[in-house]
Enzyme design. Structure first.
Site, PDB file in Angstrom:
ATOM      1  N   GLU A  60     -39.398 -24.405  58.421  1.00  0.00           N
ATOM      2  CA  GLU A  60     -40.798 -24.033  58.806  1.00  0.00           C
ATOM      3  C   GLU A  60     -41.508 -22.545  58.299  1.00  0.00           C
ATOM      4  OE1 GLU A  60     -39.194 -25.874  60.508  1.00  0.00           O
ATOM      5  OE2 GLU A  60     -40.181 -27.818  60.312  1.00  0.00           O
ATOM      6  N   HIS A 129     -44.343 -33.188  70.710  1.00  0.00           N
ATOM      7  CA  HIS A 129     -45.120 -33.807  69.770  1.00  0.00           C
ATOM      8  C   HIS A 129     -46.486 -33.892  70.099  1.00  0.00           C
ATOM      9  CE1 HIS A 129     -41.131 -34.452  68.152  1.00  0.00           C
ATOM     10  NE2 HIS A 129     -41.711 -34.933  66.892  1.00  0.00           N
TER      11      HIS A 129
END
Ligand SMILES: Cc1ncc(C[n+]2csc(CCOP(=O)(O)OP(=O)(O)O)c2C)c(N)n1
Ligand SMILES: [Mg+2]
Lengths: 327, 343
Positions: A60, A129
Site C-alpha cells: 500500500e 475492517h
C-alpha cells in the site's frame, strides 16, 4: 432515468472520466482482473487495459507513492483502497507526499489524485475492517476529504474529485453500495465543497455524513410524526467544511446535533463543534450535541457493534431532549 | 572491525572521457564540494537552520550519474539533496536561497534543506523521510511508460535516477519498489549510496546481506556494485543502466561504495566512526582522483583545474549574497500553496 446501484454509479463515474481523459487511471489491489473487492471497477480492465487499470502487489505505501509520483508528473491516478483501512499502511505517502508536498515544494508540483474505497462500520467485519478513518486524516494539510452517501452524489462527486487538481480522499461506505436511485441519463457533476440540504426544517440542524445521513432520515420520520421539524444537512465535504450552508441552517434553527460514525475523540464532530462555537456561538440556543461512535475498536459481536455506532432511536431521543430545553 | 569490502577496480584509459565531459564533471563535483563547505560555514554562523546533511565525499555518485542523464530525465533525492539538486541543474542561487528560507529559493522558502524541489529541472524532491522518495521516483517512471504506451507519445523515453542510502535499503519501500519496477520494467535506476553508516547505525549491524547490489538478483533485475569514489567508474555503470532503462529493458540497482567526509548532519558529533576508517576514505578523495586522471592524460592542466575551482568559489560566494539579499516570503502568503488553486 436509469435505476442504478451505488457501486455501479461509482463505476460509471470512473468509466466516463477514463473515457474523457487519457491521463486518468486506476491503481490498487485486485482492481483489474478481479474487478475490485466491491466490483466498482468491474469491466474496466477489459475496456482500458493493464496500464490504466493497474493491479498491484499488496504494497500500500509504495503503490500510493507511485501514484503520487505519477500525479506530480502529469497523470491523474485513482487509488482504490481494497478496504480503506489498509491505507493506514500508506499513511506516510498520503500525509507527507500527497498532502503536504505541494506546499513544501513551494507550488512546484500539484498532485491531482483520488484515493477512494470502501470503509466504515459494516456488518460484523471485525475491528480492522471496520475503521473510522476520517479523524486520522482530517489533520493532514492539503488533503480534501469527501464522503458520498447516495448513488446520485457518489457519481457526481467522484467525477468532480477526479477532475480536481488536489489530492482527494473519497470515502464510500460498505453498507451503502447497494442503495438504488434513478440517475439522470445526461452527464452531471456535484460540487466537492458544497453540503447537501437533505431535509429542510426549522427546529434543529442535524449535521451528518455518509451512512449516518440515512439514520438521520429514519429518525426524522419518527420525529415528524411527533410534531418535530428537523433540518438534515449532509456535509459531503469533511474538509474543508461548508460553513456557508452550515451557518445558514444554524441561523435558522439555533440548535445543532452532530451525527457521525467517526470516533468521538478528535473526530469530525469535535472539529465541527469547535468551529461552530468559534463562528456561530451567538446563534446557539443550546450547546452543540455530538453523537459519535464509541471510542473503542469496533467489536465483532453484533449487539456490541450496534451499541458502538449511533442508532436512529438515539437521534430521536436527543432531539426531543434538546427541544424540551426551552430558552 | 569489519573488513572493508574490496571495491571493483575500474581502469580508465585516455579515451574513457573527453576533455569536455571531464571538465563538466570536474566542475560539477567542485561545485558540490564548495557549496557544502559554504553551507557548513553559514550554518555555524547561524544563517541556516534545521537539520542540514552535507554530501562531502560522495560527489562522484551525484556527478557520475546525473551528468550522464538528459535534462528531461528525472532525479529523486533524499534529505541529503543539495548536491543532487546542483547536478540536476538547479542554480546554486536557488538552492542557497532555499537554505536561507527565502522566497527566491527553489521551494520558495517553504521546504528547506531536506525539501528541495524544482519542476523546471525535473527534480522530484528532496524527501526527508528515509525511503519515501523511492515510490515517488517509481511513479515518475510509471508516468513515462504510461505516456509512451497509453498515450502513444514516442518522445516519452525519460529515465529516473533515484538516490538513497544504505539505511534506506533496509526499508520495505525499497523492496516493494524493486519488485514493482522489475515486474513492470520501469525505466528507473536505483542508486544506493552505501556510505557505510545510517547516522550511528553501521551498515553490517543493520542488514543480513551487506552487499546491497545482490538484492537485485532475486527480483530478476540487473544489480552492480561500483567504486563510489571514482566518478569515471560510476559514470560507466550509469551509462549502461540509463541505456537499459531507455531501451525499455527495465531497472538497474547500482550500489556505489562511498563515504561521507562529515558527520551525518551538521548537528552530529560524529563520535562513532573510527579514525582509521575515516583516514582511509579521506585518502580516496573523488575530486582528486578525477583531477589526477585529467592531468595524467593531458586532458587538462593543473592551472585549468585551479581556475575552475576559483570560478566555482565565486559562484558559491555569489549564491550567499543572493540568498542574503533575497526577500522573505510574505506573511499574507502563509496559506499559499496548500491547495493547487494557489499558484
Ligand atoms: C522514516 C524515517 N525514519 C528515521 C529517520 C531519521 N533518519 C534520518 S537519516 C537516517 C539514516 C539514513 O541513513 P542512510 O539511508 O544510509 O542515508 P545517509 O544518511 O547515510 O545518506 C535516519 C535514521 C528519517 N528521516 N525517516
Ligand atoms: Mg548511509
Amino acid at each position: 432515468m436509469a435505476e442504478t446501484l451505488l457501486f455501479n454509479a461509482l463505476r460509471e463515474a470512473l468509466d466516463e472520466e477514463m473515457a474523457r481523459d487519457q491521463a486518468v487511471y486506476v491503481i490498487g489491489e485486485d482492481v483489474g482482473h478481479y474487478g475490485g473487492s466491491y466490483k466498482v471497477t468491474k469491466g474496466l480492465y477489459e475496456k482500458y487495459g493493464d496500464m490504466r487499470v493497474k493491479d498491484t502487489p499488496i504494497a500500500e505505501n509504495s503503490f500510493t507513492g507511485i501514484a503520487v509520483g505519477s500525479a506530480m508528473t502529469g497523470l491523474r491516478p485513482i487509488i482504490e483502497g481494497m478496504n480503506m483501512g489498509f491505507l493506514l499502511l500508506a499513511f506516510n505517502q498520503i500525509a507527507n507526499n500527497a498532502g503536504m508536498l505541494r506546499y513544501t515544494s513551494g507550488g512546484n508540483f500539484k498532485i491531482p489524485m483520488v484515493i477512494r474505497g470502501p470503509g466504515g462500520v459494516g456488518r460484523q467485519l471485525g475491528a480492522e475492517h471496520s475503521q473510522r478513518l476520517e479523524a486520522y486524516f482530517q489533520g493532514v494539510p492539503g488533503l480534501k476529504l469527501v464522503a458520498c452517501s447516495t448513488p446520485y452524489n457518489a457519481k457526481g462527486l467522484l467525477k468532480a474529485a477526479i477532475r480536481d487538481d488536489n489530492p482527494v480522499l473519497f470515502f464510500e461506505h460498505v453498507l451503502l453500495y447497494n442503495l438504488k436511485e434513478n440517475l439522470p441519463e445526461s452527464e452531471y457533476l456535484c460540487r466537492l465543497d458544497k453540503a447537501e440540504v437533505v431535509r429542510e426544517g426549522k427546529d434543529v440542524t442535524l449535521l451528518t455524513y455518509s451512512r449516518m445521513r440515512h439514520h438521520c432520515v429514519q429518525a426524522a420520520k419518527t420525529l415528524e410524526k411527533e410534531g418535530y421539524d428537523p433540518e438534515i444537512i449532509d456535509l459531503i465535504s469533511l474538509k474543508p467544511l461548508d460553513f456557508e450552508t452550515i451557518g445558514a441552517s444554524v441561523r435558522k434553527t439555533h440548535r445543532v446535533v452532530i451525527v457521525e460514525e467517526c470516533m468521538k475523540s478528535g473526530g469530525v464532530g469535535a472539529e465541527l463543534t469547535a468551529s461552530i462555537n468559534d463562528r456561530l456561538f451567538d446563534e446557539l440556543d443550546a450547546p452543540v450535541v455530538r453523537l459519535a461512535s464509541q471510542d473503542i475498536p469496533t467489536p465483532y459481536n453484533g449487539l456490541l457493534e450496534s451499541l458502538t455506532i449511533v442508532q436512529p432511536q438515539v437521534i430521536v431521543d436527543t432531539v426531543k431532549d434538546m427541544m424540551a430545553l426551552q430558552v | 572491525m569489519v573488513q572493508e569490502r574490496t571495491v571493483p577496480v575500474f581502469s580508465p584509459t585516455a579515451t574513457t572521457i573527453s576533455r569536455e565531459d571531464g571538465l563538466t564533471i570536474y566542475e560539477d563535483m567542485v561545485l558540490g564540494r564548495s557549496f557544502e563547505d559554504k553551507c557548513a560555514e553559514m550554518y555555524y554562523r547561524g544563517k541556516m537552520f534545521g537539520f542540514v546533511h552535507l554530501y562531502n565525499g560522495q560527489e562522484a555518485v551525484s556527478s557520475g550519474v546525473i551528468k550522464s542523464m538528459r535534462s528531461d530525465d528525472f532525479v529523486c533525492s533524499t534529505y541529503r539533496d543539495h548536491v543532487h539538486a546542483l547536478s540536476a541543474g538547479v542554480p546554486a542561487n536557488q538552492v542557497m536561497a532555499e537554505l536561507f528560507g527565502k522566497e527566491t529559493g527553489c521551494s520558495k522558502g517553504r521546504g528547506g534543506s531536506m525539501h528541495l524541489f524544482s519542476q523546471e529541472h525535473n527534480l522530484l524532491g528532496g524527501f526527508a523521510f528515509v525511503a519515501e522518495g523511492i515510490p515517488v521516483a517509481a511513479g515518475a517512471t510509471y508516468q513515462t511508460k504510461y505516456r509512451r504506451e497509453v498515450m502513444g507519445d514516442e518522445s516519452a523515453d525519460q529515465v529516473t535516477a533515484c538516490f538513497f542510502g544504505d539505511g534506506a535499503s533496509n526499508n520495505g519501500q525499497f523492496f516493494e519498489c524493486l519488485n514493482m519496477a522489475a515486474l513492470w520494467k520501469l525505466p528507473i535506476i536505483f542508486v544506493v549510496e552505501n556510505n557505510k553508516w545510517a547516522i550511528g547505525m553501521a551498515h553490517e549491524r543493520a542488514t543480513s546481506q551487506p552487499e546491497v547490489f545482490k538484492k537485485a538478483t532475486v527480483f530478476n533485475m540487473a544489480g552492480v556494485e561500483v567504486d563510489g569514489m571514482d566518478v569515471l567508474a560510476v559514470r560507466a555503470e550509469a551509462q549502461e543502466a540509463i541505456a537499459r532503462a531507455r531501451a525499455g529493458e527495465g531497472p538497474t540497482l547500482i550500489e556505489a561504495l562511498t563515504y561521507r567526509f562529515r558527520g551525518h548532519s551538521l548537528a552530529d558529533p560524529d563520535e562513532l566512526r573510527p579514525k582509521h576508517e575515516k583516514d582511509d576514505w579521506f585518502s580516496r578523495d573523488p575530486i582528486e582522483k578525477l583531477a589526477d586522471h585529467l592531468t595524467a592524460h593531458n586532458l587538462a592542466t593543473a592551472e585549468e583545474l585551479k581556475a575552475i575551482a576559483q570560478r566555482i568559489q565565486a559562484t558559491v560566494t555569489e549564491s550567499v549574497e543572493f540568498a542574503q539579499s533575497s526577500p522573505e516570503p510574505k506573511p499574507e502568503d502563509l496559506y499559499r500553496f496548500v491547495f493547487a488553486e494557489d499558484v
